[in-house]
Design an enzyme around this catalytic site. Sequence first.
Site, PDB file in Angstrom:
ATOM      1  N   HIS A 102       0.816  -1.218   0.000  1.00  0.00           N
ATOM      2  CA  HIS A 102       0.000   0.000   0.000  1.00  0.00           C
ATOM      3  C   HIS A 102       0.847   1.265   0.000  1.00  0.00           C
ATOM      4  CE1 HIS A 102      -2.370  -3.249   1.937  1.00  0.00           C
ATOM      5  NE2 HIS A 102      -3.312  -2.783   1.158  1.00  0.00           N
ATOM      6  N   HIS A 122      -5.843   0.487  -2.789  1.00  0.00           N
ATOM      7  CA  HIS A 122      -6.719   0.561  -3.940  1.00  0.00           C
ATOM      8  C   HIS A 122      -6.498   1.883  -4.667  1.00  0.00           C
ATOM      9  CE1 HIS A 122      -8.881   2.341  -0.551  1.00  0.00           C
ATOM     10  NE2 HIS A 122      -9.649   3.015  -1.399  1.00  0.00           N
ATOM     11  N   GLY A 156     -11.180  -0.483  -8.002  1.00  0.00           N
ATOM     12  CA  GLY A 156     -12.076   0.388  -8.747  1.00  0.00           C
ATOM     13  C   GLY A 156     -11.720   0.586 -10.207  1.00  0.00           C
ATOM     14  N   MET A 176     -12.040  -7.330  -9.437  1.00  0.00           N
ATOM     15  CA  MET A 176     -12.850  -8.294  -8.700  1.00  0.00           C
ATOM     16  C   MET A 176     -14.304  -8.214  -9.172  1.00  0.00           C
ATOM     17  SD  MET A 176     -13.401  -8.611  -4.550  1.00  0.00           S
ATOM     18  CE  MET A 176     -11.700  -9.010  -4.202  1.00  0.00           C
ATOM     19  N   SER A 177     -15.007  -7.166  -8.765  1.00  0.00           N
ATOM     20  CA  SER A 177     -16.443  -7.079  -9.063  1.00  0.00           C
ATOM     21  C   SER A 177     -16.716  -6.919 -10.549  1.00  0.00           C
ATOM     22  CB  SER A 177     -17.076  -5.928  -8.286  1.00  0.00           C
ATOM     23  OG  SER A 177     -16.459  -4.695  -8.601  1.00  0.00           O
TER      24      SER A 177
END
Length: 215
Positions: A102, A122, A156, A176-177
């Site tokens: 990170h 992220h 995102g 992912m999504s």
Amino acid sequence: MELHIITDGKKTNEELKEIITSVSAVVDYIHIREKNKSPHEIVALVEELLKAGVPKEKLVINDRLDIALVTGIPNVHLPGKGLPVEKVKTAFPHMKVGVSIHSLEEAERAEEAGADYCLFGHVFETDSKKGLTGRGTGALGVIVEHVKIPVIAIGGITPENAGKVLEKKVGGIAVMSYIFSSKHPKEAATRLKQVSKGKGDDVATLYQWTEDGSG
């Protein structure tokens, strides 16, 4: 430019098998990240995927080195506070080992420890990290410039903002999504892979494809 997909921990083994087998020929790596499943369930999933023809070289086991070893999967991804990278690489030099980071400091530490790649996020705001501001492409670019190992960006990432990520010369992107919540995972993976290859003409098509709700 690699395309990594990461399971979302919300689906049954059967649902995961259906999605993963449909996209396995398109994506480069498939991370099995199922914190809510027992080791027995994860092993069963991996075995089903292998039987279905998913190449073991494309599978990545998140955190669970033991599961990777017993199933013969050569890739493991470690969380930032997981097993020490150097110890895993020393004990199992054949394993490809990635680690979540990170910050630049963590990226440099991962490289020094012998990690094969790092996963930074992220980047943008995402539903999986609600309320947390994305770290941005500026921070991503700094990390890419300062380490030699590939940096995979996550968080995102969508067709409409992927270009900003690719500009930073990343080693790949991870989602992912976008895949596991899609009504059409194979089509979503195919279009995102096209963007990851830098095919500019596809970006507009992808944007329209997601805007009209078909993805």
